[in-house]
Motif scaffolding. Structure first.
Motif, short mmCIF file in Angstrom:
data_model
loop_
_atom_site.label_atom_id
_atom_site.label_comp_id
_atom_site.label_asym_id
_atom_site.label_seq_id
_atom_site.Cartn_x
_atom_site.Cartn_y
_atom_site.Cartn_z
N LEU A 153 0.84 -1.19 0.00
CA LEU A 153 0.00 0.00 0.00
C LEU A 153 0.87 1.24 0.00
N THR A 154 0.57 2.18 -0.91
CA THR A 154 1.23 3.48 -0.91
C THR A 154 0.16 4.53 -0.63
N ASP A 155 0.54 5.80 -0.66
CA ASP A 155 -0.46 6.84 -0.42
C ASP A 155 -1.42 6.98 -1.61
N LYS A 156 -1.08 6.41 -2.77
CA LYS A 156 -1.92 6.54 -3.96
C LYS A 156 -2.45 5.23 -4.52
N THR A 157 -1.79 4.11 -4.20
CA THR A 157 -2.17 2.84 -4.82
C THR A 157 -2.17 1.68 -3.84
N VAL A 158 -2.89 0.64 -4.22
CA VAL A 158 -2.80 -0.66 -3.57
C VAL A 158 -2.18 -1.58 -4.62
N ILE A 159 -1.21 -2.38 -4.21
CA ILE A 159 -0.39 -3.16 -5.15
C ILE A 159 -0.49 -4.63 -4.79
N GLY A 189 3.14 -11.19 -12.28
CA GLY A 189 3.64 -9.83 -12.24
C GLY A 189 3.11 -9.03 -11.06
N VAL A 190 3.31 -7.73 -11.13
CA VAL A 190 2.92 -6.81 -10.06
C VAL A 190 1.92 -5.82 -10.64
N LEU A 191 0.77 -5.66 -9.98
CA LEU A 191 -0.28 -4.77 -10.47
C LEU A 191 -0.61 -3.73 -9.41
N ALA A 192 -0.76 -2.47 -9.84
CA ALA A 192 -1.11 -1.38 -8.93
C ALA A 192 -2.45 -0.78 -9.35
N TYR A 193 -3.28 -0.47 -8.36
CA TYR A 193 -4.59 0.13 -8.60
C TYR A 193 -4.72 1.43 -7.83
N ASP A 194 -5.24 2.44 -8.47
CA ASP A 194 -5.44 3.76 -7.88
C ASP A 194 -6.45 3.67 -6.74
N LEU A 195 -6.10 4.20 -5.57
CA LEU A 195 -7.00 4.14 -4.42
C LEU A 195 -8.25 4.99 -4.59
N LYS A 197 -9.00 2.24 -10.72
CA LYS A 197 -8.45 1.90 -12.03
C LYS A 197 -6.99 1.47 -11.91
N ARG A 198 -6.57 0.66 -12.87
CA ARG A 198 -5.19 0.20 -12.85
C ARG A 198 -4.25 1.37 -13.07
N ALA A 199 -3.28 1.52 -12.18
CA ALA A 199 -2.31 2.61 -12.26
C ALA A 199 -1.10 2.19 -13.09
N TRP A 200 -0.63 0.96 -12.88
CA TRP A 200 0.48 0.41 -13.65
C TRP A 200 0.52 -1.09 -13.47
N GLY A 201 1.24 -1.75 -14.36
CA GLY A 201 1.45 -3.19 -14.27
C GLY A 201 2.86 -3.50 -14.72
N ALA A 202 3.49 -4.44 -14.06
CA ALA A 202 4.85 -4.85 -14.42
C ALA A 202 4.87 -6.37 -14.49
N PRO A 203 5.19 -6.93 -15.66
CA PRO A 203 5.26 -8.39 -15.76
C PRO A 203 6.48 -8.92 -15.00
N SER A 204 6.42 -10.19 -14.66
CA SER A 204 7.56 -10.83 -14.01
C SER A 204 8.79 -10.73 -14.90
N PRO A 205 9.96 -10.40 -14.33
CA PRO A 205 11.18 -10.35 -15.15
C PRO A 205 11.65 -11.74 -15.57
N GLY A 206 11.10 -12.80 -14.98
CA GLY A 206 11.43 -14.18 -15.36
C GLY A 206 10.16 -14.89 -15.78
N ASP A 207 10.21 -16.22 -15.79
CA ASP A 207 9.01 -16.98 -16.16
C ASP A 207 7.86 -16.72 -15.20
N GLN A 208 8.17 -16.55 -13.91
CA GLN A 208 7.13 -16.29 -12.92
C GLN A 208 7.73 -15.69 -11.66
N LEU A 209 6.90 -14.97 -10.92
CA LEU A 209 7.29 -14.51 -9.58
C LEU A 209 7.06 -15.66 -8.62
N CYS A 210 7.82 -15.69 -7.53
CA CYS A 210 7.67 -16.77 -6.57
C CYS A 210 7.82 -16.29 -5.13
#
Length: 129
Positions: free
Chosen positions: A21-27, A33-39, A43-56
């Motif tokens: 949780l940040t002051d603007k998003t819940v992640i 990958g990693v997904l952030a949503y505007d509090l 709405k989706r604020a940003w998305g970042a795919p896993s840098p490898g095959d998968q996050l673990c």
């Protein structure tokens, strides 16, 4: 959504590794990958795919607006990356000590903790920071 425990071997699609949780998003840190949503709007604020095959794995929380995620293949979770929670950008990547699981179709998940601006990883009886 349920969160995966460290050293878990359950990698079903519905699991998340952390909620930040940040002051603007819940992640949400999840397998692909990693997904952030505007509090404010949800709405989706940003998305970042896993840098490898998968996050673990991931740090439980953020330190100075940054978190760390573990990633690798479906057989080995052997890398760690820093994530800027404001933008979703990967800020660094390193290889971590890891071994393949001795059990078929399973993955050993490292324990990842944050200690200020240091990510501490415990995997396969090796502690590193």
């Amino acid at each position: 959504m349920p969160l995966a425990n460290a050293d878990s071997m359950d990698f079903s699609q519905g699991l998340a590794f952390a909620g930040w949780l940040t002051d603007k998003t819940v992640i949400r840190v999840q397998r692909d990958g990693v997904l952030a949503y505007d509090l404010t709007s949800g709405k989706r604020a940003w998305g970042a795919p896993s840098p490898g095959d998968q996050l673990c794995g991931a740090t439980a929380g953020l330190a100075d607006g940054k978190g760390a995620v573990a990633y690798g293949s479906d057989q080995l979770c052997d890398h760690l990356a820093g994530v800027d929670a404001a933008t979703g950008k990967i800020t660094w990547k390193i290889k971590i000590p890891a071994e393949k699981s001795r059990l078929a179709n399973s993955l050993t998940v490292p324990r990842i903790m944050d200690a200020g601006d240091v990510a501490v990883v415990y995997a396969n009886d090796v502690l590193s920071g």
